[in-house]
Design a protein around this motif. Structure first.
Motif, mmCIF file in Angstrom:
data_model
loop_
_atom_site.group_PDB
_atom_site.id
_atom_site.type_symbol
_atom_site.label_atom_id
_atom_site.label_comp_id
_atom_site.label_asym_id
_atom_site.label_seq_id
_atom_site.Cartn_x
_atom_site.Cartn_y
_atom_site.Cartn_z
ATOM 1 N N ARG A 42 0.852 -1.194 0.000
ATOM 2 C CA ARG A 42 0.000 0.000 0.000
ATOM 3 C C ARG A 42 0.887 1.244 0.000
ATOM 4 N NH1 ARG A 42 -4.134 -0.068 4.719
ATOM 5 N NH2 ARG A 42 -2.185 -0.268 5.892
ATOM 6 N N ASP A 80 -1.339 5.339 6.077
ATOM 7 C CA ASP A 80 -1.212 4.049 5.400
ATOM 8 C C ASP A 80 -0.328 3.089 6.202
ATOM 9 O OD1 ASP A 80 -2.822 4.530 3.157
ATOM 10 O OD2 ASP A 80 -1.202 5.512 2.077
ATOM 11 N N GLY A 186 -3.024 3.615 -2.068
ATOM 12 C CA GLY A 186 -3.140 4.008 -0.676
ATOM 13 C C GLY A 186 -3.742 5.401 -0.562
#
Length: 312
Positions: A42, A80, A186
């Protein structure tokens, strides 16, 4: 040659990020609300922030724009890595939006429009972020938007910025637009790109005086707004993850491959933009074509959505 070097620079930055993400476990793990079934890196959308910083270093982006994207990108990347409280995320969004309005106000008198523009940028950023759920959808839609903005005469001074963003998007697309994505954007990617596109849209409207450019965001706007309204009617928590967007029904319940759905969204938006640019024309705002477009497109979208959900 220069642009080729820049493209490979972005590719190298992506590969470097992958090694760091794997080391520090910046991984998106699937859950019951996800549209994917395997753990995936991500935060690959950090390359969009990198493109803005490079544009600023080259004089192709202003310092308020660069600082705004760096701010939301940095906070979103931290989110994230490890989910943050809502307060720093909201604060970053508000401050970044204020910076964008500061930049936009340098070439125009915003005056009483500031509250509306602030609300529009914040709303668009969140709607765009909510739409980032399957492979390819964010980057392909962004490429269509960037390519369309490149055709706008009023944005001729932004061509270098648009090219750098397009190159960063192509580098990200190499790893994301596939059946099994190597990485996801992300929040750092979707939020940053949302603010960039929102900034370009507002700037285009201010310079041209033509609000019809909003139709460049038709497909995302319809899916996001209609889904939001339906969730509000059902009294759902709109900030919780869900699978209620049309693209999610297509990818999950209907079983259409992610990339095909993403290409359909980008392709339809590209068709709409081409109709407005080359067919209707964008020299001045035209009420009749605009109203006709709204009257035709919204019922068609609602009808298809209703038919698909009923069928599956």
């Amino acid at each position: 040659m220069y642009y080729l070097i820049v493209f490979f620079f972005f590719m190298g930055a992506m590969l470097l990020y992958f090694s760091l993400a794997e080391r520090y476990r910046i991984i998106d793990r699937p859950n019951e609300r996800s549209s994917h079934t395997r753990s995936t890196i991500r935060g690959g959308g950090m390359v969009f922030v990198l493109a803005i910083l490079l544009a600023w270093l080259q004089g192709a982006a202003s310092w308020p724009l660069a600082l705004a994207i760096l701010l939301v990108g940095g906070v979103s990347l931290l989110d994230d890595i490890r989910p943050l409280h809502q307060l720093p995320r909201i604060g970053a969004h508000f401050l970044a939006t204020a910076l964008l309005l500061l930049d936009l106000g340098q070439g125009a008198s915003l005056g009483a429009w500031i509250p509306l523009l602030f609300f529009m940028l914040i709303g668009w950023t969140n709607l765009f972020n909510f739409m980032d759920g399957i492979n390819g959808i964010t980057v392909l839609y962004a490429l269509v938007a960037l390519g369309s903005f490149a055709l706008v005469p009023e944005l001729s001074a932004e061509r270098d910025l648009l090219v750098l963003l397009a190159l960063a998007s192509l580098a990200f697309a190499w790893f994301n637009v596939r059946k099994k994505a190597r990485c996801f954007a992300g929040d750092v990617g979707s939020v940053s790109m949302a603010m960039i596109l929102g900034y370009l849209m507002v700037k285009t409207i201010l310079l041209s005086g033509n609000p019809a450019y909003l139709f460049f965001f038709t497909i995302y706007g319809l899916d996001a707004v209609i889904t939001l309204l339906k969730r509000l009617i059902r009294r759902e928590n709109i900030f919780q993850p869900h699978r209620s967007h049309l693209y999610q029904y297509l990818a999950n319940e209907a079983g259409i491959p992610h990339v095909q759905v993403s290409l359909a969204y980008a392709g339809l938006q590209l068709l709409i933009n081409a109709i407005w640019i080359y067919g209707i024309g964008m020299e001045t705002f035209q009420w009749i074509p605009s109203l006709a477009f709204v009257i035709l497109v919204i019922p068609a979208f609602l009808g298809f959505r209703y038919w698909l959900i009923k069928k599956i």
